[in-house]
Design a protein around this motif. Structure first.
Motif, PDB file in Angstrom:
ATOM      1  N   ALA A   1       0.534  -1.587   0.225  1.00 63.14           N
ATOM      2  CA  ALA A   1       0.009  -0.442   0.094  1.00 63.14           C
ATOM      3  C   ALA A   1       1.091   1.163  -0.387  1.00 63.14           C
ATOM      4  O   ALA A   1       1.767   1.215   0.825  1.00 63.14           O
ATOM      5  CB  ALA A   1      -0.915  -0.726   1.371  1.00 63.14           C
TER       6      ALA A   1
ATOM      7  N   ILE B   1      -5.241  -4.442  -3.199  1.00 61.05           N
ATOM      8  CA  ILE B   1      -3.964  -4.170  -2.317  1.00 61.05           C
ATOM      9  C   ILE B   1      -3.899  -6.023  -2.982  1.00 61.05           C
ATOM     10  O   ILE B   1      -3.191  -6.708  -2.748  1.00 61.05           O
ATOM     11  CB  ILE B   1      -3.803  -4.220  -1.417  1.00 61.05           C
TER      12      ILE B   1
ATOM     13  N   THR C   1      -9.286  -4.040  -1.433  1.00 59.19           N
ATOM     14  CA  THR C   1      -8.730  -2.908  -0.867  1.00 59.19           C
ATOM     15  C   THR C   1      -8.770  -3.381   0.598  1.00 59.19           C
ATOM     16  O   THR C   1      -8.826  -3.721   1.237  1.00 59.19           O
ATOM     17  CB  THR C   1      -9.078  -1.630  -0.845  1.00 59.19           C
ATOM     18  N   GLU C   2      -7.162  -2.544   1.114  1.00 56.85           N
ATOM     19  CA  GLU C   2      -6.908  -3.118   2.532  1.00 56.85           C
ATOM     20  C   GLU C   2      -8.342  -2.245   3.327  1.00 56.85           C
ATOM     21  O   GLU C   2      -8.120  -3.728   3.606  1.00 56.85           O
ATOM     22  CB  GLU C   2      -6.228  -1.705   2.753  1.00 56.85           C
TER      23      GLU C   2
ATOM     24  N   GLN D   1      -9.802  -6.131   5.895  1.00 60.48           N
ATOM     25  CA  GLN D   1      -9.919  -5.901   7.737  1.00 60.48           C
ATOM     26  C   GLN D   1     -10.954  -6.387   7.765  1.00 60.48           C
ATOM     27  O   GLN D   1     -11.077  -7.078   8.564  1.00 60.48           O
ATOM     28  CB  GLN D   1      -9.245  -4.769   7.490  1.00 60.48           C
TER      29      GLN D   1
ATOM     30  N   THR E   1      -1.519 -10.224   7.396  1.00 59.23           N
ATOM     31  CA  THR E   1      -0.594  -9.313   6.537  1.00 59.23           C
ATOM     32  C   THR E   1      -1.999 -10.831   5.426  1.00 59.23           C
ATOM     33  O   THR E   1      -2.190 -12.422   5.714  1.00 59.23           O
ATOM     34  CB  THR E   1       0.307  -9.794   6.751  1.00 59.23           C
TER      35      THR E   1
ATOM     36  N   ARG F   1      -0.028  -5.162   4.991  1.00 61.64           N
ATOM     37  CA  ARG F   1      -1.155  -6.026   5.055  1.00 61.64           C
ATOM     38  C   ARG F   1      -1.029  -6.615   3.853  1.00 61.64           C
ATOM     39  O   ARG F   1      -2.019  -7.666   3.432  1.00 61.64           O
ATOM     40  CB  ARG F   1      -2.694  -4.778   4.680  1.00 61.64           C
ATOM     41  N   CYS F   2       0.154  -6.333   2.634  1.00 59.02           N
ATOM     42  CA  CYS F   2      -0.361  -7.399   1.831  1.00 59.02           C
ATOM     43  C   CYS F   2       0.938  -6.944   1.323  1.00 59.02           C
ATOM     44  O   CYS F   2       1.401  -5.987   1.650  1.00 59.02           O
ATOM     45  CB  CYS F   2      -1.535  -6.847   0.737  1.00 59.02           C
TER      46      CYS F   2
END
Length: 558
Positions: free
Chosen positions: A360, A420, A429-430, A434, A455, A542-543
């Protein structure tokens, strides 16, 4: 505006000289853009969305330069979330002029891109797939843009006019079963092998996946060609009948023997160059190969060898953007020349806040500028205003201006700004990730455990590609609970592209990997010790595609 030159089409008629037409447009790109905006606003004058910002202001007689300035000053930038309530009202049957004056008859669900190509004649081996169309409660037809296109009369007319036909009939394209359709695409492609002029798909992913299947199925495909039969694994009645209608009348033992000999030879070299060997008259491979498709280029080149890879034009469900004017370039080097009549374009200057190895990327933004004011080397987010009712719509694509064709920019696609996780047509997306992790981890709490950190990674090295989510857990949880957490996360991803791809198995099941206690501290230590990140500014990626991070994660996975 100067009228483009005309040229004979060889049949006594005339058609526009496309090159002269585009050169005229690109030399006057700023003026063409203003005219395009005026056309859109005049066409949709008085719709509810625009009236919010223009009120009862009379814009029909305004000078185009003044209207362009007024539009940018009054109408705000918007995202899909801003348009969603209006689109939902249309889907529910509200016939008032909400976004457009013309009635809306179909709704396209974003699937990454639609497809437009020039066909030269003969046949095309196209790995194309339709998802199911459905009706909204008021009767509007909804589906992906490609589904609308493949089901349309335009798709049939285009083939008739160009005398260039897909190898597969509609019942193969629209079967809804990815594996069965792929088998039939391959079978019919081989059946018409001497007529195939190029290999194509919407996304490079589909071609790679098809030839991965071919490696296992070539023997059965040869049997079907030899006998004029169809594998018992093809069970859908309409598709089965459509394919047998073609192959059963012409068994071809000679062709089957040729293909068998080629496959036995090329299997020994791991199938390198198999495409041009099986389709000797094919001129190129055509597909979207930029952006999230770039990871598949290496494998695609392996199958294609020296056969050129031609990157498709740049478009989205929301609107077409640019054309690849130099198809001879390698896909990594392709730029897309903005077509100033497709939409009214604005560009938000973006500046990277930091460079690190997380997926990101954070950007700061400047004031949007029109097409005529973009600068070489600058990164931008694209903003669209379209005839179909999107006004200052933030597309989310990050591009770089790589040059100019006369007065219109040539763009490099950099990335999706917020996405991501993406295997092919899926976009998450992030924030999406989540929410999915939160849903899955709720079950941990019921069993006395908690999620410490997480992650993710997109695994495209194994087919079909799939999401991997890494969890560090505090507490003891048995395998049954973890399996249910994994199932919940997979089922919680609501992105349409992901849902369709999972249903057809073009994306594999989500994989949950549980790592040892302290794994994410090792990642933190790596960033601080090797990247120079400050603890106060550190954020868990996160990725990630970073080899070192993946090595840490995989070594620490139970």
């Amino acid at each position: 505006m100067e009228v483009p030159a005309q040229a004979s089409n060889g049949n006594g008629g005339h058609e526009y000289d496309i090159i002269s037409w585009f050169d005229t447009l690109s030399k006057n790109a700023a003026a063409v853009q203003r005219e395009t905006l005026c056309r859109i606003l005049h066409l949709n004058y008085g719709v509810e969305y625009l009236k919010k910002w223009f009120g009862d202001m009379e814009i029909q007689d305004m000078d185009s330069c003044a209207l362009e300035s007024l539009y940018a000053s009054l109408v705000p930038l918007a995202s899909h979330a801003d348009f969603e309530p209006f689109i939902q009202r249309i889907a529910d049957g509200d016939t008032a002029p909400i976004l457009t004056q013309q009635p809306i008859t179909t709704l396209s669900l974003s699937s990454g891109t639609t497809e437009g190509r020039q066909k030269l004649g003969g046949r095309i081996l196209e790995f194309i797939y339709s998802s199911k169309q459905f009706k909204t409660k008021c009767g509007l037809t909804a589906g992906t843009a490609t589904t609308h296109y493949y089901a349309s009369e335009e798709f049939k007319i285009k083939q008739l006019k160009t005398k260039c036909f897909t190898c597969s009939p509609h019942d193969v394209i629209s079967s809804g079963d990815y594996k069965q359709s792929t088998y039939c695409h391959l079978l019919l492609g081989l059946f018409f092998s001497d007529q195939v002029e190029f290999i194509a798909s919407t996304f490079a992913f589909s071609i790679v996946q098809a030839f991965s299947s071919f490696e296992d199925q070539w023997g059965e495909l040869c049997s079907d060609i030899r006998d004029g039969s169809l594998s018992s694994t093809i069970t859908l009645p309409r598709m089965r009948k459509a394919v047998l209608d073609i192959v059963s009348s012409n068994p071809n033992p000679h062709l089957a023997s040729q293909i068998e000999a080629i496959c036995r030879e090329y299997r020994a070299s791991n199938w390198y160059g198999i495409i041009p060997k099986l389709w000797p008259n094919a001129k190129y491979v055509y597909s979207i190969m930029t952006g999230s498709m770039q990871p598949y280029l290496k494998k695609l080149r392996h199958y294609a060898a020296s056969l050129p890879l031609v990157s498709a034009d740049y478009g989205s469900t929301e609107g077409w953007i640019g054309a690849n004017l130099d198809p001879g370039l390698h896909p990594e080097d392709v730029t897309f020349t903005v077509m100033p009549t497709f939409a009214y374009f604005e560009f938000i200057p973006l500046y990277r806040q930091k460079q690190d190895l997380t997926s990101a990327v954070d950007f700061t933004e400047d004031v949007p500028v029109p097409l005529s004011q973009v600068k070489l080397g600058q990164e931008y987010e694209i903003v669209l205003t379209t005839v179909s009712g999107l006004y200052r719509y933030r597309l989310g694509d990050v591009v770089e201006v790589a040059g100019f064709h006369n007065g219109t920019p040539k763009l490099n696609f950099i990335c999706r700004k917020n996405v991501i996780l993406s295997v092919n047509i899926d976009k998450n997306t992030e924030k999406d990730l989540q929410m999915v992790v939160e849903r899955g981890s709720q079950l941990l709490c019921k069993h006395g455990a908690e999620l410490v950190d997480f992650t993710s990674h997109v695994d495209v090295a194994h087919q079909p590609g799939h999401y991997m989510i890494y969890w560090e857990i505090k507490g003891e949880v048995d395998e049954r609970v973890l399996s249910e957490c994994c199932r919940l996360m997979d089922a919680s991803i609501v992105d349409h592209g992901y849902v369709v791809s999972r249903r057809t198995n073009s994306i594999g099941p989500l994989e949950l990997c549980v790592v040892e206690t302290g794994t994410f501290n090792k990642i933190l230590d790596y960033f601080i010790g090797n990247i120079g990140a400050a603890l106060s500014q550190y954020k868990t990626p996160r990725c990630t595609d970073n080899p070192m991070l993946l090595r840490i994660l995989n070594l620490c996975t139970f």
